[in-house]
Write a protein that holds these residues in place. Sequence first.
Motif: not given
Length: 286
Positions: A98-114
């Motif tokens: 969660e921190w990486l998404i908020e602070n490092r613009d990490a990308v996560m998409r619903p239903g998908l693996e990295g």
Amino acid sequence: MANRTLLIDADVLAYQAASALETAIEWEPGFWTWHVEFDAVWQRVDTMVEDIKEKLDADKVVLCLTDPKANFRLDVLPTYKTHRKTTKKPLILFHLKEWLIENRDAVMRPGLEGDDVMGILATRGSGEKIIVSIDKDMKTIPCNYVRTKAVVDADGAELVGAFDILKISEEEADEFHMLQTLMGDVTDGYGGCPGIGATIAEKIVKDRLKKVPYQHELKRGPRKGETETRYKEVECDDLWEAVVSHYAAAGLGEEEALRQARVARILRSSDYDFKNKEVILWTPAT
């Protein structure tokens, strides 16, 4: 080098950093807890990312993460990765992502693996993109790919040792996809075609070997004169036809071969409906 973007498997970096810095503490005889300093963990991730970026002379980094709440592959094969649910995860792994998404613009998409996020981004748009991952499944993507491993520096920090950039063509990626479809991946919870391991699968894919049934008459023994179905291998032009024939010889049909192929395939941009944010399940070319 200008316009070089790294698509990094942040699931692996987050797991490595979060688990490496956990410490078990005995507060009193027989009473133990796990302890971890959050700041030290995200700083470790930053160090690993900067190490990769420097080694590959990149301009930009995109951290790619798996959706922890849903996975489209479970709709295809309900047993997919279910054996991992009982595995202990690092204490702060979820919060770190969660921190990486908020602070490092990490990308996560619903239903998908990295892996899918990396595959989609690698096959969409312009500019040089390189997938950086420890996972061999990335060979199912036509892309530039660097497979990594963890190494330890003098201070004990786990950095990532990058190797040469592999350029995977579309033909090579398609063949590796069929290889995975045949031999499966027990660590991911899909079995592939019964009785087919890596060596046999590689030969089937390389030589396009199709199994053809024929009736064999028994010449001796108590069943002399009876016939039974046996199989011979012949070369064919259609790789999918060859794959399906081996599933058929194992007593399974094309439906099961397709299920395994859809689970094995890491998504490309052509496998994703960007407007509706939905996966387009793989279908063999006709």
